[in-house]
Design a protein around this motif. Structure first.
Motif, PDB file in Angstrom:
ATOM      1  N   LEU A 103      14.771   8.092  17.398  1.00 36.19           N
ATOM      2  CA  LEU A 103      14.449   7.063  16.414  1.00 36.19           C
ATOM      3  C   LEU A 103      13.650   5.931  17.042  1.00 36.19           C
ATOM      4  CD1 LEU A 103      14.665   5.687  13.661  1.00 36.19           C
ATOM      5  CD2 LEU A 103      16.927   4.854  14.332  1.00 36.19           C
ATOM      6  N   ASP A 104      13.987   5.550  18.268  1.00 35.31           N
ATOM      7  CA  ASP A 104      13.272   4.456  18.933  1.00 35.31           C
ATOM      8  C   ASP A 104      11.784   4.763  19.070  1.00 35.31           C
ATOM      9  OD1 ASP A 104      15.471   2.890  19.120  1.00 35.31           O
ATOM     10  OD2 ASP A 104      15.711   3.029  21.291  1.00 35.31           O
ATOM     11  N   ASP A 105      11.440   6.032  19.288  1.00 35.82           N
ATOM     12  CA  ASP A 105      10.026   6.398  19.398  1.00 35.82           C
ATOM     13  C   ASP A 105       9.306   6.208  18.063  1.00 35.82           C
ATOM     14  OD1 ASP A 105      10.542   7.030  21.989  1.00 35.82           O
ATOM     15  OD2 ASP A 105      10.222   9.198  21.785  1.00 35.82           O
ATOM     16  N   VAL A 106       9.958   6.588  16.976  1.00 30.49           N
ATOM     17  CA  VAL A 106       9.356   6.433  15.654  1.00 30.49           C
ATOM     18  C   VAL A 106       9.210   4.951  15.317  1.00 30.49           C
ATOM     19  CG1 VAL A 106       9.618   6.911  13.193  1.00 30.49           C
ATOM     20  CG2 VAL A 106      10.256   8.652  14.876  1.00 30.49           C
ATOM     21  N   LEU A 107      10.245   4.162  15.614  1.00 35.78           N
ATOM     22  CA  LEU A 107      10.173   2.723  15.359  1.00 35.78           C
ATOM     23  C   LEU A 107       9.066   2.081  16.188  1.00 35.78           C
ATOM     24  CD1 LEU A 107      13.982   1.842  15.287  1.00 35.78           C
ATOM     25  CD2 LEU A 107      12.416   1.785  13.349  1.00 35.78           C
ATOM     26  N   GLY A 108       8.935   2.509  17.429  1.00 35.80           N
ATOM     27  CA  GLY A 108       7.898   1.951  18.290  1.00 35.80           C
ATOM     28  C   GLY A 108       6.503   2.279  17.783  1.00 35.80           C
ATOM     29  N   GLU A 109       6.309   3.506  17.312  1.00 38.40           N
ATOM     30  CA  GLU A 109       5.005   3.914  16.787  1.00 38.40           C
ATOM     31  C   GLU A 109       4.675   3.175  15.494  1.00 38.40           C
ATOM     32  OE1 GLU A 109       1.614   5.515  17.446  1.00 38.40           O
ATOM     33  OE2 GLU A 109       3.236   6.410  18.639  1.00 38.40           O
ATOM     34  N   TRP A 110       5.743   2.771  14.776  1.00 38.76           N
ATOM     35  CA  TRP A 110       5.562   2.079  13.503  1.00 38.76           C
ATOM     36  C   TRP A 110       5.217   0.604  13.687  1.00 38.76           C
ATOM     37  CZ3 TRP A 110       5.790   4.630   8.819  1.00 38.76           C
ATOM     38  CH2 TRP A 110       5.760   3.834   7.678  1.00 38.76           C
ATOM     39  N   ALA A 111       5.415   0.054  14.849  1.00 36.94           N
ATOM     40  CA  ALA A 111       5.250  -1.381  15.086  1.00 36.94           C
ATOM     41  C   ALA A 111       3.914  -1.881  14.538  1.00 36.94           C
ATOM     42  CB  ALA A 111       5.341  -1.684  16.581  1.00 36.94           C
ATOM     43  N   GLY A 112       3.975  -2.968  13.779  1.00 40.97           N
ATOM     44  CA  GLY A 112       2.782  -3.569  13.206  1.00 40.97           C
ATOM     45  C   GLY A 112       2.480  -3.143  11.785  1.00 40.97           C
ATOM     46  N   LEU A 113       3.186  -2.128  11.278  1.00 37.93           N
ATOM     47  CA  LEU A 113       2.932  -1.647   9.912  1.00 37.93           C
ATOM     48  C   LEU A 113       3.793  -2.353   8.873  1.00 37.93           C
ATOM     49  CD1 LEU A 113       2.550   2.199  10.491  1.00 37.93           C
ATOM     50  CD2 LEU A 113       0.778   0.608   9.747  1.00 37.93           C
ATOM     51  N   GLY A 114       4.824  -3.074   9.308  1.00 45.09           N
ATOM     52  CA  GLY A 114       5.655  -3.832   8.387  1.00 45.09           C
ATOM     53  C   GLY A 114       6.614  -2.976   7.585  1.00 45.09           C
ATOM     54  N   TYR A 115       7.507  -3.651   6.844  1.00 39.03           N
ATOM     55  CA  TYR A 115       8.503  -2.970   6.018  1.00 39.03           C
ATOM     56  C   TYR A 115       9.197  -1.870   6.827  1.00 39.03           C
ATOM     57  CZ  TYR A 115       6.010  -5.405   2.317  1.00 39.03           C
ATOM     58  OH  TYR A 115       5.426  -6.368   1.536  1.00 39.03           O
ATOM     59  N   TYR A 116       9.921  -2.304   7.845  1.00 39.48           N
ATOM     60  CA  TYR A 116      10.395  -1.378   8.874  1.00 39.48           C
ATOM     61  C   TYR A 116      11.515  -0.449   8.426  1.00 39.48           C
ATOM     62  CZ  TYR A 116       7.274  -3.973  11.785  1.00 39.48           C
ATOM     63  OH  TYR A 116       6.131  -4.524  12.304  1.00 39.48           O
ATOM     64  N   ALA A 117      12.127  -0.734   7.278  1.00 41.80           N
ATOM     65  CA  ALA A 117      13.096   0.219   6.744  1.00 41.80           C
ATOM     66  C   ALA A 117      12.422   1.555   6.472  1.00 41.80           C
ATOM     67  CB  ALA A 117      13.733  -0.333   5.477  1.00 41.80           C
ATOM     68  N   ARG A 118      11.105   1.525   6.197  1.00 40.42           N
ATOM     69  CA  ARG A 118      10.382   2.776   5.957  1.00 40.42           C
ATOM     70  C   ARG A 118      10.429   3.683   7.172  1.00 40.42           C
ATOM     71  NH1 ARG A 118       4.489   1.265   4.418  1.00 40.42           N
ATOM     72  NH2 ARG A 118       4.849  -0.281   6.034  1.00 40.42           N
TER      73      ARG A 118
END
Length: 378
Positions: A103-118
């Motif tokens: 999960l940490d890898d997915v969250l890290g890749e998502w950084a900057g896209l906002g609405y992090y629950a997605r």
């Protein structure tokens, strides 16, 4: 290049002759007929999309690619998503690959896209599809809505675009097109029911996905929020707002409420290696599960003694502010920087990371930037 399922033989949609296609198209009501003809000639080239010509040749969308793009596009622009989508697809080319990722890898890749629950729901959904559905997305709205992070709109979009189900898809672009087309003067969001009723009347049984994407493209390129290019619109002859010259009045929106202001403080603790102390935010709540600087809660007024929230006793210096606007409020953070004292030990949810290597949400990137010493203080 769009992700597709190629099919060199007869597709499950059949391979009618050009003459039959023309005859069937003629039976469509005027609006979908004109819209689909326009879409065939003007469809946007998007990395997650199978172009109309390719679909006619037998190519089919990859449901995983459609799902990934729809989740990423929620509350985010196409221009922002397109390059990030390619990065996601390169790193995790299918749902099983994403399900196997930490999960940490997915969250890290998502950084900057906002609405992090997605991002959290993205990973949870991938795991569910891989473990419960054998790595294949279900093809009905009802089954799709049962998956984590997939609501009514996303389920309809996947069902229509990936599986060509007759599913009524309504996003902001489509709301604008339909409200102008029928001069719907009920303010949003109350107008949503009337918009759906109108779409139910004209939504075609076949080419449902193309019709949905055609409406989206029309809203993005022709029926724009400001200065719509009505003379190029394929359905302007049927548009009540165009005939009345009132395009700019639709959709009708309620008056915007002023966003409240919130304040807080964050602390950038730096060790001898030049690493900064970050901590994982709680799973629930804003920026849930993302890395950030330790700090206070975000409230209407600054706390009496903000240093109670500091990660250590240090010679804290206020180095600046970080401001950011979220959906429902404006935030101002006072940023303090200090050197880690000898013997300091981080907590279990904290870690030392070089500031330039940390995968952070936008507001925390701003805070880290404000914490960086200026040349005069270095």
């Amino acid at each position: 290049m769009a992700c597709v399922h190629s099919n060199t033989g007869a597709s499950r949609y059949g391979t009618p002759s050009t003459q039959n296609v023309t005859r069937k198209a003629a039976k469509l009501p005027p609006i979908p007929q004109a819209l689909l003809r326009w879409y065939d000639a003007n469809a946007r080239d998007l990395p997650w999309r199978v172009a109309p010509k390719a679909r006619k040749a037998g190519a089919r969308p990859d449901p995983y690619a459609v799902w990934l793009s729809e989740i990423m596009l929620q509350q985010t622009t196409v221009a922002t998503v397109a390059p990030r989508y390619r990065e996601f697809l390169t790193r995790w080319p299918d749902v099983k690959a994403m399900a196997a990722a930490p999960l940490d890898d997915v969250l890290g890749e998502w950084a900057g896209l906002g609405y992090y629950a997605r991002a959290r729901n993205l990973h949870k959904c991938a795991v569910t599809v891989a473990e419960t559905h054998g790595g294949f997305f279900p093809d009905t709205e009802e089954a799709l809505r049962a998956l984590p992070g997939i609501g009514a709109y996303t389920a309809a979009a996947i069902a229509a675009i990936a599986f060509d189900r007759r599913a009524i898809v309504i996003d902001g672009n489509i709301e604008r097109v339909v409200s102008r087309l029928y001069a719907i003067d009920t303010p949003l969001p109350a107008a949503k029911a009337e918009i759906r009723e109108k779409l139910e009347e004209i939504w075609p049984q076949k080419r449902s996905g193309d019709f949905a994407q055609g409406l989206m493209d029309l809203g993005a390129s022709i029926c724009r929020p400001k200065a719509p290019i009505c003379l190029l619109c394929p359905v302007s002859s049927r548009c009540k707002a165009f005939k009345a010259g009132t395009q700019g009045n639709f959709p009708v929106k309620p008056a915007k409420k002023a966003k409240p202001n919130r304040v807080g403080a964050v602390f950038a603790l730096v060790n001898a290696k030049g690493e900064m102390l970050f901590e994982r935010r709680p799973e629930k709540g804003l920026l849930g599960g993302m890395l950030g600087l330790p700090g206070t809660e975000w409230k209407e007024r600054i706390e009496a003694d903000v240093f109670n929230a500091a990660p250590a006793q240090a010679d804290w210096e206020k180095t600046g502010e970080a401001t950011h606007t979220f959906t429902h409020f404006h935030l101002t953070l006072d940023v303090y920087a200090g050197a880690a004292p000898k013997g300091f030990r981080r907590a279990s949810d904290q870690q030392w990371i070089k500031p330039e290597e940390a995968r952070l949400p936008t507001v925390m990137k701003k805070a880290v930037g404000a914490a960086t010493p200026s040349p005069s203080r270095a």
